[in-house]
Design an enzyme around this catalytic site. Sequence first.
Site: not given
Ligand code: NAD
Length: 505
Positions: A180, A255, A289, A387
């Site tokens: 997804k 992550e 991240c 963040e």
């Molecule tokens: P997000 O949490 O908003 O979304 C990530 C994914 O989760 C999307 O596909 C979204 O549709 C899905 N999602 C959202 N709500 C959900 C739910 N209730 N159930 C299941 N899936 C759901 O994150 P984002 O804004 O897309 O990405 C940015 C974040 O990702 C930042 O906090 C960044 O630090 C983090 N990030 C971490 C790493 C790492 O390796 N630690 C790497 C890249 C990004």
Amino acid sequence: MTAYVVRDVKHYINGEFLEAVSNGRFSNISPFTNKEINQVARGTEAEIDLAVAAARRAFDHGPWREMSVKERLSYIRKIADLIEQEAGEISYLESLDTGLPISQTKKQAARAAENFRFYAEMVNSRLVGEAYQVDEQYINYTIHKPVGVAGLITPWNAPFMLETWKVAPALATGNTVVLKPAEWSPLTANKLAEIIDKAGLPKGVFNIVHGFGETAGAALVAHPDVQLISFTGETKTGSEISRNGAATLKRVSMELGGKSPAIVFDDADAEKALDAVVWGIFSFNGERCTANSRLFLQEGIYDEFVQSLKERVNHILIGDPMDPDSEVGPLIHKEHYENVKRYIRLAEEEGAEVVSGTIPPELSEGNFVAPTLLLNCRNDMTVAQEEIFGPVMAVIPFKSEEQVLAMANDTKYGLAAYVWTSDIKRGHRLAQKVDSGMVWINSQNVRDLRIPFGGSKNSGVGREGGHYSFEFYTETQAVHVAIGEQSIPKFGVKKKQQMTASEIQ
Ligand code: NAD
């Protein structure tokens, strides 16, 4: 630059590209123009059910986990070949969709191919069990088996690379997959489906359902036929997924976000440290991240270092993500842009000195935020704790090693840390005391795919990368074999003594 055709995006389920069951769609918006790029099929529980059923059939009855490892890995290598062949289109679509500069998405496409090659190599050489001999009595050993249907949920900030970082180990170890992808960046996920389709994987082994987190994502997490969820995204989404997956006892890998410190001591190689911290916060538009979003400068170099930072910030090339010279492009989405701007206003209210580069007037349609320094910050300010996930760096002065260590660790996050000092003993000392999953000493953020990747505290659960991914994507089974004479306690062979009449009384 070649412009590639952008088609509307469909789900990929059981080897076919499909519209949503209800014909639901949503608009995919360009970060550069804020106009629609294309339409995307909007998945709900119905599409998740179809995709999970296909993945389940492919796992339980398909050839994927039964075929020889050699044959399975030949598919994984074929995917790597195809990514390399289509890298031009992949980086174009990624820059169009996310606003990341093309020079940077090109490297991400190359890394994505490497992810598949790396896991083909790792499964071949490192997916190994252990054997324990117990005298001449037993030999006990472990084997690794695929777990089942893997649900993979990914963010928008480096979408293609991060998707492949999960898909490659999940498939190479014999699982089937439902991906997804993030709703704000569906284009390269669709390209991945086209590539995997071309590679000829058996039907149902790899599936994609596009759509929103709260609907499609949540349905994947709750599905009883999905054994594991690998998630990359925000910390608060990670908590929600953990809660929602608890009812079906999902195995989870998380992550999550970060607020990583870079610590520069007076004795550091200041030129190298400057290059590294500028690249570390302003590459990937700051949507990274492991970005060093908190910079701690020792007081002896503070003024000079800040002066150099200001000069760099003024000269960073902000522009069209398709321009090979652009260093910073527009942020992914208007909503995220507004959020980053809100933090910059808050920094002023909290008493930081805000220094920003300038955005050329011709870029006014896009979600551009100029590289920004928040000077003379305190570590307890909101802008130094939360963040921001944009090209914004909080700069905080410090006096001593003890003081900076306390501030570096005074955050809920623990993803990455960077230490710059010519005193190597101090470098190692801090590395051991800093709360983070990863530390770089006198080094820019370079990845070695054999090394575990992940965060401590609110930055993650578990580690991915190298053979560490095998702990998550495989089931370890113990096999016990008797090889000698055994003395097994004999139950049920004793004759019951007849009780006399007087004993019964
Ligand atoms: P997000 O949490 O908003 O979304 C990530 C994914 O989760 C999307 O596909 C979204 O549709 C899905 N999602 C959202 N709500 C959900 C739910 N209730 N159930 C299941 N899936 C759901 O994150 P984002 O804004 O897309 O990405 C940015 C974040 O990702 C930042 O906090 C960044 O630090 C983090 N990030 C971490 C790493 C790492 O390796 N630690 C790497 C890249 C990004």
